[in-house]
Enzyme design. Structure first.
Site, PDB file in Angstrom:
ATOM      1  N   CYS A 304       0.832  -1.231  -0.029  1.00 35.50           N
ATOM      2  CA  CYS A 304      -0.012  -0.098   0.076  1.00 35.50           C
ATOM      3  C   CYS A 304       0.849   1.317  -0.024  1.00 35.50           C
ATOM      4  O   CYS A 304       2.225   1.446   0.282  1.00 35.50           O
ATOM      5  CB  CYS A 304      -0.897   0.097   1.034  1.00 35.50           C
ATOM      6  SG  CYS A 304      -0.299   0.580   2.779  1.00 35.50           S
ATOM      7  N   CYS A 307       3.025   1.746   3.233  1.00 34.91           N
ATOM      8  CA  CYS A 307       4.137   0.678   3.506  1.00 34.91           C
ATOM      9  C   CYS A 307       5.118   0.826   2.317  1.00 34.91           C
ATOM     10  O   CYS A 307       6.376   0.430   2.581  1.00 34.91           O
ATOM     11  CB  CYS A 307       3.674  -0.684   3.652  1.00 34.91           C
ATOM     12  SG  CYS A 307       2.485  -1.139   4.767  1.00 34.91           S
TER      13      CYS A 307
HETATM   14 ZN   LIG Z   1       0.235  -1.325   4.026  1.00 36.42          ZN
END
Ligand SMILES: [Zn+2]
Ligand SMILES: CNc1nc2c(CC[C@H]3O[C@@H](OC)[C@H](O)[C@@H]3OC)c3nc(N)[nH]c(=O)c3cc2[nH]1
Length: 370
Positions: A304, A307
């Site tokens: 994502c 991250c």
């Molecule tokens: Zn993430």
């Protein structure tokens, strides 16, 4: 609304499907982020779209009390008011009235309650709940029901279910707007005969979709799964099933293998605001001191936006410094984690390996192999 089953799993009751509303096509099983007060807390509709959200929830009880459904109606409806172009499902208020409002009285006609905001007195009935949901303009609306608290005596549940069924009939009669789809809500506590009666009566009214209500209200998870074991098979296979208020990753898996298509839960967004995130290896309390110098992503296996761009140390700092960006980043990650888990589950159903995937996920996440 149109619903089509695409593929049935061979080794359990799971299935993939397509749910089409005037605001788009939704792949099921689906997780629906909760936006109780016309916002999925801290995120813009753009960010919701980017993480793959297709349908979000909002709440009749809250929006009726504040800002008032008439204001939202004048704005052109909830989609316009909150600038969300995807699908919306609104709950009928049945749960909030019983759990939030200072309940005054439940009568056949409807319920009088005091607002949890300013203590003012209000009355809501099946008819007014439909009218409020109609003015909000959600794509899927829910029948006005009593979400029976847990535990409850057989006598209480029996009387409540019979009234909820009469209320469902009144909702069906009052609902005129074809652009909106009305779901019935099965009640019955943990009593098999009352659940079966509720399901049969609602199915005979031919709703477009069915929610299993009265669960995730404090009962042990095993009891919830047992209720699903004997309730879901009574619901039409060609219509969507919605398990209200569920849930954590394990409960979502258990619901899917029992034939549930739709889920909603405040968990991912609520724990995000308290600095706890989901990772493939279980929950992580990123605000803990242990992560002060941890420059790895929240979840090394997650792709994502959060991250890919931020570290645990940075997010821990933001949360501890009460910087709003902190809970925005944990919210984006948690919702992405659940929405991408649903995508992996849909692929697993299609590929015929859902039960293996569930076992692998549970082991890695740290759930005991129930
Ligand atoms: Zn993430
Ligand atoms: C948490 N467990 C749980 N929630 C439940 C909700 C509220 C979800 C609604 O309440 C808000 O989240 C608390 C969300 O906004 C959601 O909107 C649809 C229910 N709503 C109705 N009408 N009937 C039920 O039997 C019921 C059971 C639930 N169990």
């Amino acid at each position: 609304m149109k619903f089509k089953v695409l593929k049935w799993a061979e080794d359990c009751k799971a299935r993939t499907g397509l749910l089409e509303t005037p605001h788009g096509i939704i792949e099921t099983p689906v997780f629906m982020p909760v936006g109780t007060q016309a916002t999925v807390k801290t995120l813009t509709p753009d960010e919701l779209e980017q993480i793959g959200a297709k349908i979000i929830l909002s709440n009749t009880y809250h929006l009726y009390l504040r800002p008032g459904h008439r204001i939202i109606e004048e704005a052109g409806g909830l989609h316009r008011f909150m600038n969300w172009e995807g699908s919306i499902l609104t709950d009928s208020g049945g749960y909030q009235v019983f759990s939030l409002g200072e309940l005054r009285e439940i009568r056949e006609e409807g319920v009088t309650f005091r607002s949890h905001i300013d203590g003012s007195l209000h009355f809501i009935s099946p008819e007014t709940s439909i009218e409020i949901q109609n003015s909000l303009g959600a794509d899927i609306i829910m029948a006005f029901d009593e979400c029976i608290p847990y535990p409850a005596t057989y006598e209480y549940v029996k009387n409540s279910v019979e009234r909820t069924t009469r209320w469902a009939e009144r909702c069906k009669k009052h609902h005129k707007n074809e652009k909106q789809t009305l779901f019935g809500i099965v009640q019955g506590g943990l009593y098999k005969d009352l659940r079966e009666k509720s399901a049969r009566d609602l199915v005979s009214m031919d709703f477009k979709g069915y929610a299993v209500g009265g669960l995730s209200v404090g009962e042990p998870k095993e009891h919830m799964y047992e209720v699903l074991d004997y309730t879901v098979p009574l619901l039409p296979e060609d219509k969507p099933r919605y398990l209200m208020g569920v849930g954590s990753p394990d409960a979502i898996f258990e619901g899917i293998i029992r034939g549930i298509d739709m889920f909603d839960c405040v968990l991912p967004t609520r724990i995000a605001r308290h600095g706890t995130v989901f990772t493939a290896r279980g929950r992580l309390v990123v605000k803990n001191a242990a992560y002060a110098r941890d420059f790895s992503p929240l979840d090394p296996e997650c792709d994502c936006y959060v991250c890919k761009n931020y570290t645990r140390a940075y997010i821990r700092h933001l949360i501890n410094a009460n910087e709003v960006l902190g809970i925005r980043l944990t919210t984006i990650h948690n919702l992405y984690f659940l929405l991408s888990l649903m995508e992996k589950i849909r692929r697993a159903i299609e590929g015929g390996y859902l039960l293996e995937f569930k076992q692998e996920f549970f082991k890695k996440f740290g759930y005991d192999q129930g």
